[in-house]
Design a protein around this motif. Sequence first.
Motif, short mmCIF file in Angstrom:
data_model
loop_
_atom_site.label_atom_id
_atom_site.label_comp_id
_atom_site.label_asym_id
_atom_site.label_seq_id
_atom_site.Cartn_x
_atom_site.Cartn_y
_atom_site.Cartn_z
N THR A 177 3.33 -2.88 -9.72
CA THR A 177 4.30 -3.97 -9.76
C THR A 177 5.12 -3.91 -8.47
OG1 THR A 177 5.97 -2.61 -10.86
CG2 THR A 177 4.51 -3.91 -12.28
N PRO A 178 5.75 -5.02 -8.07
CA PRO A 178 6.56 -4.99 -6.85
C PRO A 178 7.74 -4.03 -6.98
CG PRO A 178 6.05 -7.24 -7.47
CD PRO A 178 5.64 -6.38 -8.62
N LEU A 179 8.01 -3.30 -5.90
CA LEU A 179 9.14 -2.37 -5.83
C LEU A 179 10.01 -2.74 -4.63
CD1 LEU A 179 7.33 1.02 -6.55
CD2 LEU A 179 8.75 -0.29 -8.14
N VAL A 180 11.29 -2.43 -4.77
CA VAL A 180 12.26 -2.76 -3.72
C VAL A 180 12.53 -1.52 -2.87
CG1 VAL A 180 14.58 -3.60 -3.24
CG2 VAL A 180 13.31 -4.49 -5.21
N LEU A 181 12.37 -1.66 -1.57
CA LEU A 181 12.73 -0.61 -0.63
C LEU A 181 14.21 -0.71 -0.28
CD1 LEU A 181 9.70 -0.91 1.83
CD2 LEU A 181 9.92 0.55 -0.19
N GLU B 237 21.96 1.89 -5.86
CA GLU B 237 22.85 1.12 -6.73
C GLU B 237 22.88 -0.35 -6.36
OE1 GLU B 237 26.52 3.34 -6.73
OE2 GLU B 237 25.68 4.90 -8.04
N ALA B 238 22.40 -0.68 -5.16
CA ALA B 238 22.29 -2.08 -4.76
C ALA B 238 21.00 -2.73 -5.26
CB ALA B 238 22.35 -2.20 -3.24
N GLY B 239 20.06 -1.91 -5.75
CA GLY B 239 18.83 -2.47 -6.30
C GLY B 239 17.55 -1.87 -5.76
N ALA B 240 17.64 -0.93 -4.81
CA ALA B 240 16.43 -0.31 -4.27
C ALA B 240 15.79 0.62 -5.29
CB ALA B 240 16.75 0.46 -3.00
N ASP B 241 14.47 0.61 -5.32
CA ASP B 241 13.71 1.55 -6.14
C ASP B 241 13.29 2.78 -5.33
OD1 ASP B 241 13.41 -0.14 -8.58
OD2 ASP B 241 12.29 -1.43 -7.20
N ILE B 242 13.28 2.64 -4.01
CA ILE B 242 12.76 3.70 -3.13
C ILE B 242 13.77 3.97 -2.03
CG2 ILE B 242 10.88 4.39 -1.59
CD1 ILE B 242 9.09 2.42 -3.08
N ALA B 243 14.10 5.24 -1.82
CA ALA B 243 14.91 5.66 -0.68
C ALA B 243 13.99 6.23 0.38
CB ALA B 243 15.93 6.71 -1.10
N THR B 244 14.20 5.82 1.62
CA THR B 244 13.43 6.34 2.75
C THR B 244 14.29 7.38 3.46
OG1 THR B 244 12.43 4.15 2.98
CG2 THR B 244 12.10 5.70 4.78
N THR B 245 13.75 8.57 3.63
CA THR B 245 14.54 9.71 4.10
C THR B 245 15.04 9.53 5.53
OG1 THR B 245 12.60 10.90 4.89
CG2 THR B 245 13.27 11.28 2.60
N ALA B 246 16.00 10.37 5.91
CA ALA B 246 16.62 10.32 7.24
C ALA B 246 15.81 11.10 8.27
CB ALA B 246 18.03 10.88 7.16
N SER B 247 14.51 11.16 8.10
CA SER B 247 13.66 11.98 8.98
C SER B 247 12.95 11.17 10.05
CB SER B 247 12.62 12.72 8.13
OG SER B 247 11.95 11.83 7.25
N TYR B 248 13.22 9.87 10.14
CA TYR B 248 12.52 9.01 11.10
C TYR B 248 12.53 9.57 12.51
CZ TYR B 248 11.69 4.87 14.03
OH TYR B 248 11.22 3.99 14.98
N GLN B 249 13.69 10.04 12.96
CA GLN B 249 13.83 10.52 14.33
C GLN B 249 13.96 12.04 14.39
OE1 GLN B 249 15.80 7.56 16.38
NE2 GLN B 249 15.99 8.59 18.34
N ALA B 250 13.71 12.69 13.28
CA ALA B 250 13.78 14.16 13.23
C ALA B 250 12.47 14.74 13.74
CB ALA B 250 14.03 14.63 11.80
N LEU C 263 5.65 -3.85 -1.85
CA LEU C 263 6.79 -3.07 -1.38
C LEU C 263 7.58 -3.97 -0.44
CD1 LEU C 263 5.00 0.30 -0.50
CD2 LEU C 263 6.56 -0.10 -2.43
N VAL C 264 8.82 -4.30 -0.84
CA VAL C 264 9.62 -5.27 -0.09
C VAL C 264 11.02 -4.71 0.10
CG1 VAL C 264 10.51 -7.61 0.00
CG2 VAL C 264 8.31 -7.18 -1.09
N GLY C 265 11.51 -4.75 1.33
CA GLY C 265 12.86 -4.28 1.60
C GLY C 265 13.35 -4.73 2.94
N GLY C 266 14.27 -3.97 3.52
CA GLY C 266 14.84 -4.32 4.80
C GLY C 266 14.84 -3.14 5.74
N CYS C 267 14.95 -3.43 7.02
CA CYS C 267 15.03 -2.38 8.03
C CYS C 267 16.37 -2.54 8.76
CB CYS C 267 13.82 -2.47 8.96
SG CYS C 267 13.44 -0.94 9.83
N CYS C 268 16.41 -2.36 10.04
CA CYS C 268 17.65 -2.30 10.79
C CYS C 268 18.53 -3.53 10.58
CB CYS C 268 17.37 -2.15 12.27
SG CYS C 268 16.50 -0.62 12.68
N GLN C 269 19.80 -3.28 10.38
CA GLN C 269 20.84 -4.29 10.24
C GLN C 269 20.84 -5.01 8.88
OE1 GLN C 269 22.68 -2.96 12.69
NE2 GLN C 269 23.43 -5.01 13.18
N LEU C 270 19.98 -4.59 7.98
CA LEU C 270 20.02 -5.13 6.63
C LEU C 270 20.60 -4.05 5.72
CD1 LEU C 270 16.65 -7.08 6.36
CD2 LEU C 270 18.93 -7.96 6.85
N GLY C 271 21.68 -4.40 5.02
CA GLY C 271 22.42 -3.43 4.25
C GLY C 271 22.32 -3.63 2.75
#
Length: 299
Positions: free
Chosen positions: A7-11, A52-65, A268-276
Amino acid sequence: MAFRLDTPLVLDGGLSNQLAAAGYDLSDRLWSARLLRDDPAAIVAAHRAYFEAGADIATTASYQASYAGFGDDAPELLRLSVRLARQASFQANVDRRLWVAASVGPYGAVLADGSEYRGRYGLSHRELVDFHRPRIEVLASASPDVLALETIPDVDEAEALLTVIADVDIPVWLSFSIDGSFTRAGQPLAEAFALVRDVPSVLAVGVNCCDPLDAAAAVPLAAAVSGKPVVVYPNSGEGWDPIARSWDGKPTFDPSLVPTWIRDGALLVGGCCQLGPADITAISAHVNPGESRPASHRM
């Protein structure tokens, strides 16, 4: 419970802009990854805000690690990024299943010079494999639900990543950074999406950190070429200045695009930079119109 897409999930949205909104200076080369070392509680709070805003998935802070950025501390900080996202999932005041995606950014992200939006680093396949393998193996050892191979600008780098994940027992999604109907390195998107057709561990393919209108055209192409579900999480539509390390222009993102993306194959649908968080709430309203959410994550 194993992560799967039926089913669709929110990023979530942009981690860096959420941290910046909380008052953190992310202007150095490590970007939001710096807070893994300096203020991990801030990262937990940012993940929790998105849940709490509605995301089902958290993407970790490891992008630039990376090992280049953190040296000997890199393995522990990479694993910590997964633990912090998991901690946020248990703290979040929601009643549905929540997931953690370990972010694997491109080689160019570590250079902190905007080259992840160009690709063509001048590295061989073997050099790219050798760069990505250690951190992917460490992230996988921390037991995220899925790996997010994201903002990949180049088919060559995608091929190297697929070489690495062949030896890692964890599902992944692969998303490209694009410009119109091409990768940022200039290859046709059809060529890029076709890479994953016969790769069982890739659950979804698509685009992120791109113009929302480019994303709209990429979604049906990704579905048709790959035969897989699509992942899509564009930025706000503003432009990034890698020299000034700032965003400019006017936002063009419109959450009313979401139903069309889902119709065209996005799960899988969500936002990237500048989307809060407010944007993620708007996306969630389109992904789950009037429906009850999945069962509690406290299992």
